[in-house]
Design a protein around this motif. Structure first.
Motif, mmCIF file in Angstrom:
data_model
loop_
_atom_site.group_PDB
_atom_site.id
_atom_site.type_symbol
_atom_site.label_atom_id
_atom_site.label_comp_id
_atom_site.label_asym_id
_atom_site.label_seq_id
_atom_site.Cartn_x
_atom_site.Cartn_y
_atom_site.Cartn_z
ATOM 1 N N VAL A 1 46.653 37.385 50.109
ATOM 2 C CA VAL A 1 45.941 36.985 48.892
ATOM 3 C C VAL A 1 45.089 38.160 48.417
ATOM 4 N N LEU A 2 44.919 38.250 47.096
ATOM 5 C CA LEU A 2 44.144 39.330 46.494
ATOM 6 C C LEU A 2 42.866 38.794 45.857
ATOM 7 N N PHE A 3 41.922 39.711 45.644
ATOM 8 C CA PHE A 3 40.813 39.486 44.718
ATOM 9 C C PHE A 3 40.768 40.673 43.780
ATOM 10 N N ASN A 4 40.855 40.407 42.487
ATOM 11 C CA ASN A 4 40.720 41.442 41.459
ATOM 12 C C ASN A 4 39.501 41.092 40.625
ATOM 13 N N GLU A 5 38.602 42.050 40.443
ATOM 14 C CA GLU A 5 37.303 41.738 39.847
ATOM 15 C C GLU A 5 37.293 41.745 38.315
ATOM 16 N N PHE A 6 38.461 41.865 37.662
ATOM 17 C CA PHE A 6 38.450 41.999 36.204
ATOM 18 C C PHE A 6 37.804 40.803 35.517
ATOM 19 N N CYS A 7 38.137 39.594 35.941
ATOM 20 C CA CYS A 7 37.566 38.403 35.303
ATOM 21 C C CYS A 7 36.169 38.097 35.821
ATOM 22 N N SER A 8 35.601 39.042 36.553
ATOM 23 C CA SER A 8 34.199 38.976 36.966
ATOM 24 C C SER A 8 33.341 39.834 36.052
ATOM 25 N N THR A 9 33.773 41.078 35.837
ATOM 26 C CA THR A 9 32.968 42.022 35.043
ATOM 27 C C THR A 9 33.578 42.327 33.683
ATOM 28 N N TRP A 10 34.843 41.931 33.473
ATOM 29 C CA TRP A 10 35.550 42.174 32.211
ATOM 30 C C TRP A 10 35.488 43.642 31.793
ATOM 31 N N GLY A 11 35.811 44.500 32.741
ATOM 32 C CA GLY A 11 35.926 45.922 32.434
ATOM 33 C C GLY A 11 34.658 46.712 32.636
ATOM 34 N N SER A 12 33.688 46.166 33.387
ATOM 35 C CA SER A 12 32.452 46.904 33.677
ATOM 36 C C SER A 12 32.117 46.825 35.163
ATOM 37 N N PRO A 13 33.015 47.260 36.030
ATOM 38 C CA PRO A 13 32.710 47.202 37.463
ATOM 39 C C PRO A 13 31.655 48.233 37.834
#
Length: 705
Positions: A319-331
């Protein structure tokens, strides 16, 4: 001539070869000498009866100097003109090995052109690969305006005469965040019915123009003979402009495809004396069954290339975790460390840092593409520091790139026009992006430093490669815009291969604003692919189910966005969507309650049990016809049958039924569903009770026998 007075034309069988459940029958028409390929499921070759149509040539081609075809064809099709009539069969050889058989058929033109049609049958899958090449052995250059990758004709070979209302055409429509919608039409509705005199050339030519091969349509088509229960299907594989043509002038329907021709995609190719050109590979099948069986046979063909490149970490499909829908392009370093504190210990395999790590602004607000220098403001301790933290949390570290582009907010790159694609001498600009000319060695070396060296130096394990604009009709640098585009995409794939060669343990994810590059030639280079950009939408499971006709479910990475404000029913809905492929969490894990984490952990554990079925199985969809993707109504279930177990994933939408029943046998071995739902299993029927709107449940059943 009246339609019902068409006389049969004798066919001589040159060869009939069966491998892997597929039989290739080569027949020569006695009057014209044309050799055609009739592809059928093994065991059905004795049922071939059609001889009352023109034989479909193995190669469709059009030379610039030859006349255009007649029969009202101008602007509609370039098939079946004088170029094709000048091609003659000269011989065939068969090359056999333990796992495959290659059939090479040679054809020549008196003007010095030699065509080689190579069909390869495999023992492990009822799908064949076909490659068409041409060599100019003459003394003068020749220019092609069209050259097919494949052709199939005499459909349906199991019928004679008109056989009305028996042929269905299946295509897959696709647009951003609504990929892979099945479109089924009767041949008659597409006016693929011959006229009373068999005169006009009825053609449906469709495809995609540009560098998004999955836009408008997926590079796929199937023809189903409903009277005999057989479906033929084909997929083109290149990542540039493509076309397919359904063609009918008499009783037999033909299907051909390959590079988009001069009329459709501004393609032509000049061959100097001694030069050779090979059209891109196509994949074909014929199955007893419908479009789902045929489409999955084609999709499965990519596994032969994918499996050898899988790093060890991919064997268990974590399983993965991708943070895009967390920061929407501002990691930032801060956001990542907060996520890791929440995620560690929850059996996740990858943490992926998405777009924006190189910028001080959000991804939507800027286009700082090209230099790929880490934002010191947002990552004060550097990328290596963050990667070590990800590793210490028990996950492999991933990063996002869009390396084929130069962005307007990176002027040193954006204005470096000598390295960029042009059309008519002008840099091709789409919004705030321009395109590196991947054919240039200096561009490849620049990107090798910026991308490959960055990955190596920071010990990154995973790269998500995005591609967020389309080149359009084509580019300068070749004899035609379409050929320039084809060369550009081939050069891009050479760079992908270089990444794989230099970093063999890297996990590679394919993305193009979601699903715009889900074609075979790109999928064969990657471990996974983004299924869509429908990040948090109700239609996620609908699109995810569509993917089973397009790509291997083990490659189909599906968003499951989780947030603290989500009720438990929403979490089950999101996680069950991810069970239709590769489960990829995103959102705000730090905000989840203990009850929400319990659901997450339960879903992750259920996914681990389901992974072998997701990896290897055959999928069937049941449920309502979904009209609106944005406001869906009804329900769906995907039943994926593996060797020992079956995975069942049920979703409801608006106006949902309280219960659904599915024809699935076997004992329930595991289930994943919210409180309030119940499941009963009796006489080979699985029924789920207590369903509400936008609900979900999943089951694993032991296969009977």
């Amino acid at each position: 001539m009246n339609l019902y007075e068409v006389n049969p034309v004798m066919r001589e069988i040159i060869s009939s070869i069966s491998v892997g459940g597929l039989t290739a029958v080569y027949r020569r028409e006695s009057e014209t000498g044309v050799v055609e390929l009739v592809l059928v499921p093994t065991g059905c070759e004795g049922d071939i009866v059609r001889t009352d149509c023109a034989a479909e040539p193995l190669v469709q081609a059009k030379l610039e100097t030859d006349d255009a075809p007649a029969f009202f064809s101008g602007g509609r099709t370039m098939r079946n003109g004088p170029t094709v009539r000048a091609i003659a069969f000269t011989g065939q050889t068969v090359q056999k090995s333990n796992d495959k058989t290659a059939i090479l058929t040679t054809l020549t033109d008196a003007r010095g052109l030699t065509y080689t049609h190579t069909l390869t049958l495999y023992a492990d899958n009822p799908a064949a690969e076909v490659v068409t090449s041409v060599e100019n052995t003459g003394s003068a250059p020749v220019t092609f305006e069209m050259l097919s990758s494949f052709t199939l004709g005499s459909i349906s070979p199991f019928a004679t005469g008109l056989a009305p209302e028996t042929l269905k055409i299946h295509r897959l429509r696709s647009t951003w965040s609504a990929e892979g919608r099945l479109l089924t039409e009767a041949a008659e509705d597409l006016q693929l019915e011959p006229s009373w005199k068999c005169y006009s050339a009825n053609s449906v030519r469709f495809g995609s123009v540009g560098s998004f091969p999955v836009r408008g349509f997926v590079p796929f088509c199937a023809v189903e003979d409903t009277a005999h229960g057989v479906t033929w299907a084909a997929a083109t594989t290149q990542g540039s402009s493509w076309q397919m043509e359904l063609y009918r002038q008499d009783f037999g329907l033909s299907l051909s495809g390959g590079l988009a021709d001069r009329e459709f995609g501004a393609w032509c190719k000049t061959l100097a004396p001694g030069a050779c050109f090979t059209a891109p590979k196509a994949v074909l099948t014929a199955v007893c069954g419908g479009v789902d069986a045929a489409a999955q046979a084609l999709a499965e063909n990519t596994s032969r290339s994918v499996e050898p490149i899988l790093p060890e970490s991919e064997k268990s499909m974590p399983v993965l975790f991708n943070e895009f829908c967390s920061t929407w392009g501002s990691p930032t370093e801060e956001t990542i460390l907060k996520h890791l504190e929440s995620l560690k210990g929850h059996n996740l395999g990858y943490y992926v840092i998405d777009a924006g790590w190189y910028d001080d602004e959000s991804f939507e607000a800027a286009s700082k593409l090209g230099k790929w220098e880490l934002s010191k403001k947002h990552f004060p301790h550097g990328m290596r520091y963050v990667v070590e933290k990800i590793h210490n949390a028990g996950m492999k570290a991933g990063i996002w790139f869009e390396f084929e582009m130069a962005g307007r907010d990176e002027p040193d790159c954006f204005n470096r026009t000598e390295w960029q694609l042009t059309r008519g001498g002008i840099p091709i600009t789409a919004g705030d992006r321009r395109f590196w000319d991947m054919r240039k060695p200096e561009v490849q070396e620049y990107l090798a430093h910026k991308v490959i060296d960055f990955l190596r130096e920071n010990e990154l394990d995973y790269m998500k490669v995005d591609y967020n604009e389309d080149i359009g009709l084509g580019c300068d640098g070749a004899e035609s815009l379409g050929e320039g585009l084809y060369e550009q995409i081939l050069a891009t794939q050479v760079f992908f291969a270089r990444i794989r060669r230099e970093l063999p343990n890297l996990v590679l994810e394919l993305c193009a604003s979601g699903g715009h590059r889900l074609c075979h030639s790109f999928l064969e280079l990657a471990c996974m692919a983004s299924f869509s950009d429908a990040h948090e939408c109700d239609e996620i499971p609908i699109i995810a189910a569509n993917m089973h006709r397009m790509i291997l479910p083990r490659q189909s990475q599906i968003w499951a966005v989780v947030k603290g404000e989500h009720p438990l029913q929403k979490l089950y809905y999101q996680i069950c969507s991810g069970l239709l492929g590769r489960l990829c969490y995103s959102g705000h894990p730090q905000d989840l309650t203990a009850k929400q984490w319990a659901v997450m952990d339960e879903g992750t554990a259920f996914y681990a049990k389901a992974a072998p079925i997701i990896d290897r199985g055959i999928s069937t969809r049941y449920g309502s016809e979904i009209i609106s993707y944005r406001v869906p109504k009804g329900w769906q279930a995907v039943v994926r049958r593996g060797k020992a177990q079956t995975l069942v994933v049920v979703h409801t939408f608006g106006a949902a039924p309280e219960a659904v029943t599915l024809p699935v046998g076997g004992k329930i071995a595991a289930q994943f569903m919210r409180e309030g739902l119940t499941a009963t299993h009796l006489d080979g029927q699985l029924t789920v009770h207590g369903l509400a709107d936008f609900d979900a449940a999943a089951f694993i059943l032991e296969n009977e026998g």
